[in-house]
Design a protein around this motif. Sequence first.
Motif, PDB file in Angstrom:
ATOM      1  N   LEU A  44       0.800  -1.227   0.000  1.00 25.61           N
ATOM      2  CA  LEU A  44       0.000   0.000   0.000  1.00 25.61           C
ATOM      3  C   LEU A  44       0.832   1.275   0.000  1.00 25.61           C
ATOM      4  O   LEU A  44       0.330   2.334  -0.372  1.00 25.61           O
ATOM      5  N   PHE A  45       2.089   1.200   0.440  1.00 24.73           N
ATOM      6  CA  PHE A  45       2.835   2.431   0.697  1.00 24.73           C
ATOM      7  C   PHE A  45       4.151   2.532  -0.064  1.00 24.73           C
ATOM      8  O   PHE A  45       5.053   3.252   0.351  1.00 24.73           O
ATOM      9  N   THR A  46       4.288   1.807  -1.152  1.00 21.94           N
ATOM     10  CA  THR A  46       5.534   1.870  -1.909  1.00 21.94           C
ATOM     11  C   THR A  46       5.789   3.290  -2.416  1.00 21.94           C
ATOM     12  O   THR A  46       4.878   3.988  -2.874  1.00 21.94           O
ATOM     13  N   ASN A  47       7.052   3.718  -2.297  1.00 23.81           N
ATOM     14  CA  ASN A  47       7.490   5.052  -2.725  1.00 23.81           C
ATOM     15  C   ASN A  47       6.780   6.180  -1.987  1.00 23.81           C
ATOM     16  O   ASN A  47       6.540   7.258  -2.534  1.00 23.81           O
ATOM     17  N   THR A  48       6.401   5.935  -0.725  1.00 23.09           N
ATOM     18  CA  THR A  48       5.861   6.982   0.135  1.00 23.09           C
ATOM     19  C   THR A  48       6.730   7.033   1.395  1.00 23.09           C
ATOM     20  O   THR A  48       7.608   6.198   1.590  1.00 23.09           O
ATOM     21  N   LYS A  49       6.448   7.993   2.259  1.00 27.50           N
ATOM     22  CA  LYS A  49       7.228   8.115   3.490  1.00 27.50           C
ATOM     23  C   LYS A  49       6.889   7.014   4.493  1.00 27.50           C
ATOM     24  O   LYS A  49       7.560   6.889   5.514  1.00 27.50           O
ATOM     25  N   ALA A  50       5.865   6.243   4.202  1.00 25.63           N
ATOM     26  CA  ALA A  50       5.510   5.109   5.063  1.00 25.63           C
ATOM     27  C   ALA A  50       5.877   3.784   4.408  1.00 25.63           C
ATOM     28  O   ALA A  50       5.365   2.733   4.807  1.00 25.63           O
ATOM     29  N   ASP A  51       6.766   3.833   3.417  1.00 27.85           N
ATOM     30  CA  ASP A  51       7.142   2.624   2.669  1.00 27.85           C
ATOM     31  C   ASP A  51       7.652   1.546   3.621  1.00 27.85           C
ATOM     32  O   ASP A  51       8.560   1.784   4.425  1.00 27.85           O
ATOM     33  N   HIS A 207      -3.092  15.859  -1.046  1.00 28.06           N
ATOM     34  CA  HIS A 207      -2.879  15.031   0.150  1.00 28.06           C
ATOM     35  C   HIS A 207      -3.936  13.932   0.266  1.00 28.06           C
ATOM     36  O   HIS A 207      -3.614  12.758   0.411  1.00 28.06           O
ATOM     37  N   PHE A 208      -5.201  14.333   0.197  1.00 28.13           N
ATOM     38  CA  PHE A 208      -6.286  13.374   0.446  1.00 28.13           C
ATOM     39  C   PHE A 208      -6.385  12.300  -0.634  1.00 28.13           C
ATOM     40  O   PHE A 208      -6.932  11.225  -0.383  1.00 28.13           O
ATOM     41  N   PHE A 209      -5.867  12.581  -1.820  1.00 27.06           N
ATOM     42  CA  PHE A 209      -5.864  11.575  -2.881  1.00 27.06           C
ATOM     43  C   PHE A 209      -4.465  10.993  -3.098  1.00 27.06           C
ATOM     44  O   PHE A 209      -4.240  10.279  -4.070  1.00 27.06           O
ATOM     45  N   GLY A 210      -3.568  11.294  -2.161  1.00 26.30           N
ATOM     46  CA  GLY A 210      -2.223  10.749  -2.241  1.00 26.30           C
ATOM     47  C   GLY A 210      -2.182   9.284  -1.819  1.00 26.30           C
ATOM     48  O   GLY A 210      -3.068   8.783  -1.120  1.00 26.30           O
ATOM     49  N   LYS A 211      -1.133   8.600  -2.241  1.00 25.03           N
ATOM     50  CA  LYS A 211      -1.026   7.153  -2.011  1.00 25.03           C
ATOM     51  C   LYS A 211      -0.961   6.807  -0.526  1.00 25.03           C
ATOM     52  O   LYS A 211      -1.575   5.829  -0.085  1.00 25.03           O
ATOM     53  N   MET A 212      -0.230   7.602   0.250  1.00 23.86           N
ATOM     54  CA  MET A 212      -0.084   7.297   1.672  1.00 23.86           C
ATOM     55  C   MET A 212      -1.416   7.446   2.409  1.00 23.86           C
ATOM     56  O   MET A 212      -1.819   6.569   3.180  1.00 23.86           O
ATOM     57  N   HIS A 213      -2.110   8.556   2.164  1.00 27.07           N
ATOM     58  CA  HIS A 213      -3.403   8.784   2.822  1.00 27.07           C
ATOM     59  C   HIS A 213      -4.401   7.711   2.425  1.00 27.07           C
ATOM     60  O   HIS A 213      -5.103   7.146   3.282  1.00 27.07           O
ATOM     61  N   LEU A 214      -4.481   7.411   1.122  1.00 26.87           N
ATOM     62  CA  LEU A 214      -5.424   6.399   0.651  1.00 26.87           C
ATOM     63  C   LEU A 214      -5.071   5.017   1.202  1.00 26.87           C
ATOM     64  O   LEU A 214      -5.968   4.205   1.481  1.00 26.87           O
ATOM     65  N   GLY A 215      -3.766   4.741   1.376  1.00 26.94           N
ATOM     66  CA  GLY A 215      -3.359   3.450   1.926  1.00 26.94           C
ATOM     67  C   GLY A 215      -3.855   3.266   3.352  1.00 26.94           C
ATOM     68  O   GLY A 215      -4.412   2.208   3.699  1.00 26.94           O
ATOM     69  N   PHE A 216      -3.675   4.289   4.195  1.00 25.41           N
ATOM     70  CA  PHE A 216      -4.162   4.188   5.568  1.00 25.41           C
ATOM     71  C   PHE A 216      -5.688   4.177   5.618  1.00 25.41           C
ATOM     72  O   PHE A 216      -6.285   3.496   6.458  1.00 25.41           O
ATOM     73  N   ALA A 217      -6.314   4.940   4.726  1.00 22.09           N
ATOM     74  CA  ALA A 217      -7.776   4.932   4.675  1.00 22.09           C
ATOM     75  C   ALA A 217      -8.291   3.536   4.311  1.00 22.09           C
ATOM     76  O   ALA A 217      -9.276   3.053   4.881  1.00 22.09           O
ATOM     77  N   SER A 267       9.048   7.398  13.985  1.00 25.90           N
ATOM     78  CA  SER A 267      10.216   6.921  13.260  1.00 25.90           C
ATOM     79  C   SER A 267       9.944   6.889  11.779  1.00 25.90           C
ATOM     80  O   SER A 267       8.893   6.461  11.342  1.00 25.90           O
ATOM     81  N   ARG A 268      10.901   7.320  10.980  1.00 25.00           N
ATOM     82  CA  ARG A 268      10.725   7.295   9.540  1.00 25.00           C
ATOM     83  C   ARG A 268      11.007   5.919   8.959  1.00 25.00           C
ATOM     84  O   ARG A 268      10.849   5.713   7.782  1.00 25.00           O
ATOM     85  N   SER A 269      11.460   4.979   9.810  1.00 26.84           N
ATOM     86  CA  SER A 269      11.649   3.644   9.263  1.00 26.84           C
ATOM     87  C   SER A 269      10.322   2.983   9.014  1.00 26.84           C
ATOM     88  O   SER A 269      10.213   2.027   8.294  1.00 26.84           O
ATOM     89  N   GLY A 270       9.272   3.483   9.634  1.00 24.98           N
ATOM     90  CA  GLY A 270       7.953   2.945   9.359  1.00 24.98           C
ATOM     91  C   GLY A 270       6.894   3.913   9.783  1.00 24.98           C
ATOM     92  O   GLY A 270       5.756   3.825   9.405  1.00 24.98           O
ATOM     93  N   GLY A 271       7.244   4.856  10.666  1.00 19.04           N
ATOM     94  CA  GLY A 271       6.298   5.867  11.082  1.00 19.04           C
ATOM     95  C   GLY A 271       6.597   7.144  10.337  1.00 19.04           C
ATOM     96  O   GLY A 271       7.086   7.137   9.229  1.00 19.04           O
ATOM     97  N   PHE A 272       6.351   8.282  10.999  1.00 22.70           N
ATOM     98  CA  PHE A 272       6.569   9.562  10.344  1.00 22.70           C
ATOM     99  C   PHE A 272       7.402  10.440  11.247  1.00 22.70           C
ATOM    100  O   PHE A 272       7.089  10.622  12.414  1.00 22.70           O
ATOM    101  N   ARG A 273       8.467  11.000  10.730  1.00 23.62           N
ATOM    102  CA  ARG A 273       9.252  11.974  11.479  1.00 23.62           C
ATOM    103  C   ARG A 273       9.428  13.191  10.611  1.00 23.62           C
ATOM    104  O   ARG A 273      10.284  13.217   9.728  1.00 23.62           O
ATOM    105  N   PRO A 274       8.602  14.218  10.778  1.00 27.84           N
ATOM    106  CA  PRO A 274       8.691  15.391   9.905  1.00 27.84           C
ATOM    107  C   PRO A 274      10.010  16.098  10.075  1.00 27.84           C
ATOM    108  O   PRO A 274      10.495  16.267  11.176  1.00 27.84           O
ATOM    109  N   ARG A 275      10.623  16.498   8.946  1.00 28.20           N
ATOM    110  CA  ARG A 275      11.892  17.201   8.977  1.00 28.20           C
ATOM    111  C   ARG A 275      11.693  18.712   9.075  1.00 28.20           C
ATOM    112  O   ARG A 275      12.638  19.445   9.256  1.00 28.20           O
ATOM    113  N   GLY A 276      10.502  19.155   8.935  1.00 28.25           N
ATOM    114  CA  GLY A 276      10.229  20.588   9.005  1.00 28.25           C
ATOM    115  C   GLY A 276       8.739  20.779   9.113  1.00 28.25           C
ATOM    116  O   GLY A 276       7.968  19.836   8.961  1.00 28.25           O
ATOM    117  N   PRO A 277       8.305  21.989   9.385  1.00 30.58           N
ATOM    118  CA  PRO A 277       6.886  22.222   9.639  1.00 30.58           C
ATOM    119  C   PRO A 277       5.984  21.944   8.456  1.00 30.58           C
ATOM    120  O   PRO A 277       4.826  21.727   8.630  1.00 30.58           O
TER     121      PRO A 277
END
Length: 281
Positions: A44-51, A207-217, A267-277
């Motif tokens: 579901l998350f290939t080539n996203t920040k949750a890959d 965002h809402f039609f992005g792969k990561m959001h749709l994957g979690f949805a 964690s960015r290894s599987g979670g999310f760690r924003p690098r900036g606001p």
Amino acid sequence: MAAEQRKLLEQLMGGGMTSRAAQLPLTDPKVCRSFVAGTCPHDLFTNTKADLGVCPRVHSEALKAEYEGLPEAERKKLGFEYDYMRDLQTRIEACNRNIETLQRRLEKTPDEVRQTNALLKAISDLGATVANGLLEVEILAETGDVLRAYDEYYKVRQAQAAKADRERELKALSETSGPSGHQKLQVCDVCGAYLSRLDNDRRLADHFFGKMHLGFAQMRKAYEAFPKEMRGRARPPMPPVGADDDMMGGGPPGGGYGDGWKGGRGSRSGGFRPRGPRRGW
């Protein structure tokens, strides 16, 4: 994309994975039960920040078709849906923990809390001063002491102006508090990405039609589709399958789906760690 990666890997290995998948029985512990019973989160998350990378277990369309062709009673005995449900639950709970962590990062700092409390107290005290002053003006006016009533009213006007200043300061502090308050950030309650309320409709749609959001949805929708009573029950015992009877033992629930989105909270290894606001998209 995950399927293409898997195909490339198979080619590099000389088709070994394909032949291995063809030889595996449905109950083999190397088989990805989430893929067989539904959709593997790794896809579901290939080539996203949750890959999550390529799934370490075997994805076989032939085994998936075999499973779907079984009578419902036999599918229930296998318990693949329970494994799939637990896989989804693990990753959804990790995402929820990450969302809570990111939301706390947007809260006020201790100094901002102190300033807010001080302004609230000042506004309350000035409000009391204005109320008491107006009452004093009324009493003085009724007794005919016009000069004192005028002086008291002047003090009331000063207190009203000071109260209005403190209220403006409080509003400005509320709008700019937090590490990224000037951008009016919020956390998406589906995927955990940062959103800005200043963004235009097109950026929000991205965002809402992005792969990561749709994957979690999709994961959340699939999990909610399981009956509530099923979500509250333990996994049914597996029927005896001879040498493969170990498939439910010696590992985490879900036949090895215990990695639970490694890193989980932030964690960015599987979670999310924003690098900036504004880089949590």
